[in-house]
Every structure is written in structure tokens, then in C-alpha cells.
Motif scaffolding. Sequence first.
Motif, short mmCIF file in Angstrom:
data_model
loop_
_atom_site.label_atom_id
_atom_site.label_comp_id
_atom_site.label_asym_id
_atom_site.label_seq_id
_atom_site.Cartn_x
_atom_site.Cartn_y
_atom_site.Cartn_z
N ASN A 1 -5.30 -7.80 3.29
CA ASN A 1 -5.90 -7.60 1.96
C ASN A 1 -4.85 -7.50 0.85
O ASN A 1 -5.18 -7.17 -0.28
N CYS A 2 -3.60 -7.82 1.18
CA CYS A 2 -2.51 -7.64 0.21
C CYS A 2 -2.78 -8.39 -1.10
O CYS A 2 -2.66 -7.83 -2.19
N LYS A 3 -3.17 -9.67 -0.98
CA LYS A 3 -3.39 -10.48 -2.19
C LYS A 3 -4.54 -9.89 -3.03
O LYS A 3 -4.43 -9.75 -4.25
N ARG B 1 -14.38 -3.25 6.62
CA ARG B 1 -15.57 -3.23 5.75
C ARG B 1 -15.55 -1.98 4.87
O ARG B 1 -15.82 -2.04 3.68
N TYR B 2 -15.22 -0.84 5.48
CA TYR B 2 -15.17 0.41 4.70
C TYR B 2 -14.08 0.35 3.63
O TYR B 2 -14.25 0.83 2.52
N PHE B 3 -12.93 -0.25 4.00
CA PHE B 3 -11.83 -0.36 3.03
C PHE B 3 -12.27 -1.19 1.81
O PHE B 3 -12.10 -0.78 0.67
N LEU B 4 -12.86 -2.35 2.10
CA LEU B 4 -13.25 -3.24 0.99
C LEU B 4 -14.36 -2.61 0.13
O LEU B 4 -14.38 -2.79 -1.09
N GLN B 5 -15.26 -1.84 0.77
CA GLN B 5 -16.28 -1.13 -0.02
C GLN B 5 -15.62 -0.17 -1.00
O GLN B 5 -16.00 -0.06 -2.16
N GLN B 6 -14.58 0.53 -0.51
CA GLN B 6 -13.90 1.51 -1.37
C GLN B 6 -13.16 0.82 -2.51
O GLN B 6 -13.12 1.32 -3.64
N VAL B 7 -12.53 -0.32 -2.19
CA VAL B 7 -11.81 -1.07 -3.24
C VAL B 7 -12.80 -1.47 -4.34
O VAL B 7 -12.52 -1.36 -5.53
N GLN B 8 -14.00 -1.91 -3.90
CA GLN B 8 -15.03 -2.32 -4.86
C GLN B 8 -15.49 -1.13 -5.70
O GLN B 8 -15.66 -1.22 -6.90
N GLU B 9 -15.67 -0.01 -5.01
CA GLU B 9 -16.24 1.17 -5.67
C GLU B 9 -15.23 1.82 -6.62
O GLU B 9 -15.55 2.17 -7.75
N ASP C 1 0.84 -1.21 0.00
CA ASP C 1 0.00 0.00 0.00
C ASP C 1 0.87 1.25 0.00
O ASP C 1 1.68 1.46 0.91
N GLY C 2 0.75 2.06 -1.03
CA GLY C 2 1.53 3.31 -1.09
C GLY C 2 2.85 3.16 -1.81
O GLY C 2 3.50 4.16 -2.12
N LEU D 1 3.89 -10.36 -10.76
CA LEU D 1 5.23 -9.79 -10.91
C LEU D 1 6.16 -10.15 -9.75
O LEU D 1 7.36 -9.92 -9.82
N PHE D 2 5.57 -10.70 -8.67
CA PHE D 2 6.37 -10.95 -7.47
C PHE D 2 6.42 -12.45 -7.19
O PHE D 2 5.38 -13.10 -7.11
N GLU D 3 7.65 -12.97 -7.03
CA GLU D 3 7.74 -14.42 -6.79
C GLU D 3 7.38 -14.78 -5.36
O GLU D 3 7.04 -15.92 -5.07
N VAL D 4 7.45 -13.80 -4.47
CA VAL D 4 7.13 -14.05 -3.05
C VAL D 4 6.18 -12.97 -2.56
O VAL D 4 6.29 -11.81 -2.94
N ARG D 5 5.21 -13.39 -1.72
CA ARG D 5 4.35 -12.41 -1.04
C ARG D 5 4.31 -12.78 0.44
O ARG D 5 4.11 -13.95 0.78
N VAL D 6 4.53 -11.82 1.31
CA VAL D 6 4.37 -12.03 2.75
C VAL D 6 3.39 -10.98 3.23
O VAL D 6 3.59 -9.77 3.00
N ASP D 7 2.30 -11.41 3.89
CA ASP D 7 1.25 -10.43 4.20
C ASP D 7 0.69 -10.62 5.62
O ASP D 7 1.23 -11.39 6.42
N GLY D 8 -0.37 -9.90 5.90
CA GLY D 8 -0.95 -9.92 7.24
C GLY D 8 -1.41 -11.30 7.68
O GLY D 8 -1.44 -11.58 8.89
N TRP D 9 -1.77 -12.16 6.75
CA TRP D 9 -2.17 -13.52 7.12
C TRP D 9 -0.95 -14.30 7.60
O TRP D 9 -1.03 -15.11 8.53
#
Length: 253
Positions: free
Chosen positions: A143-145, A104-112, A15-16, A156-164
Motif C-alpha cells: 500500500n506504499c503508493k 481490508r481493515y487497514f484500507l478501511q481506516q485509511v479511507q476513514e 509507515d512511521g 518528493l521521492f524520485e524512487v519508490r521500492v515497495d511490497g509489489w
Amino acid sequence: MRSIDDCVGVILDTDGVITNTAGLHAAAWKHAIDEFLLERAHHGHGRFRPFDMQADYLRYVDGRSRGDGVRTFLASRSITLPETAPPQDPGAVTVSGLGDRKDRYFLQQVQEYGVAPFASTIAFVRRLRERGVALAAASASRNCKTVLRAAGVADLFEVRVDGWDVLRLGLAGKPAPDLFLEAARRLGVPAQECAVVEDATAGVEAARRGEFGLVVGIDRGGWGAELYRHGADIVVTDLSGTALAAAPSRDVS
Ligand SMILES: O=P(O)(O)OC[C@H]1O[C@@H](O)[C@H](O)[C@@H](O)[C@@H]1O
């Protein structure tokens, strides 16, 4: 290591840095926190002082996990909440409840609004890929993925490490270096041979604490001095070749 050209691996915050989603997170935080602060004010707990999308977001929330963001912000206002609702008060406002509301608000915005990648970052990543540099996307976000996929850049990225992964592996959140060290481990590259690219002070500090070879700060809104103060080697406004070539290093700033 003084230059990105010397890196064997590069780990990018999401993010960012990769996607233009810091603003969506900040807006969702403001929505959820202001609702909560207004409710408190209505119930006689002090006057309403709204969440500041610049100062409060950057200082207390940016780069931190959901729960740490809630706790750090609440501590800044001397507010404590239970982590989860006690049995005798199932409707209580809690740390996890506030975090869920923000999500919930974040995901609504991503959808919108959808998610846009930063063109300069994607061009930078493609150049590194052509040179065979190992690449990871790292994020405190669960929500990184979803975000990388929505932006069409997950491959583009062979590795992802996220909040999960943070939850599953019990990693300490930024400013601890765990998330980035896990990304370097999965890339198979020692931290000293990796660069970390971050826009959050907590993330820059995490990379510095992890003794990464190069810590690149991205300043998209005038907080470059803070990024240097937390340990960035260089600070740029974006990852275009010209910005990187012109960036002053910490030693000369
Ligand atoms: O709540 P999520 O999506 O798991 O994200 C946690 C954090 O992820 C970080 O990347 C963002 O800078 C924060 O704003 C966000 O709170």
C-alpha cells in the motif's frame, strides 16, 4: 560516514517515518488477529490472549511483509496455518486469508481517517532536495503508493521500492537488506554513500546488514535501545534539525 550531511542518497522507510500510518497498521493487525484468536479460543484451542499493539506489533510485524508478519506472529504463539486453503477445506483460515483480512481493515481506516505525513520528515526531505540529495521511499507494504499519494508526498521521492517490487523481483523481506539495496541501485548511489531512515527493528537490521553508510533509527515510542541493539548508528525522536544535531551516536550511547 558519521552525518546525514555526508550522504549522497537517503532512503526513507514509509509507515512511521514519512507517514503517520504505523498506528493504522497496528490497529488493523490487532483487529484481524484478535478475531482469529477469539475464534480459536471458542473452538477450544487455548485461552484468548489478545494481540498487543505495542509489544507484538514491534517485535513480530513492524516492517515485515504481510505474509512474513502473519507467519512471525503465529510462530510466536506456536500456531501454524496453511499458506492457502487445501481443496478439501476451502473455508480454512490461512496465512494469506489472515493477511487479506488485515489489509481490508487497514484500507478501511485509511479511507476513514486519511493519512498524515510527519511535518518534520517532510521539512527534512525538502532540505535534502534543495541540496540535490537523491531520495527514495522504501516499504515492505503493497500500500506504499496509496499511502504516499493519500498524504500528498509521492512526488518528493524520485524512487519508490515497495511490497509489489518485493513480490515481482522475489526480494527477501526485512531484516534482509534486499529492499534497501534495490532502492540504492535505482538511485544510482552505492549503499556506503546512502543513509537509511527506519523506525522498525527489522528495518534497522536490514540497513545494517546492507552495510549502508548511516543507519538512522526513529524512536516514536520508547524503543530506542532496541533500535541501537539492531544496528542503528544514531536514534532520534524525529527528523527535525535539532533532534538530529543532538542525537548520540552508537559509539557514545
Ligand atoms: O500489508 P501491507 O500493506 O502490504 O504491508 C506490509 C507491512 O508494511 C510495513 O510497512 C508495516 O510496518 C507493517 O505493519 C505491514 O504489515
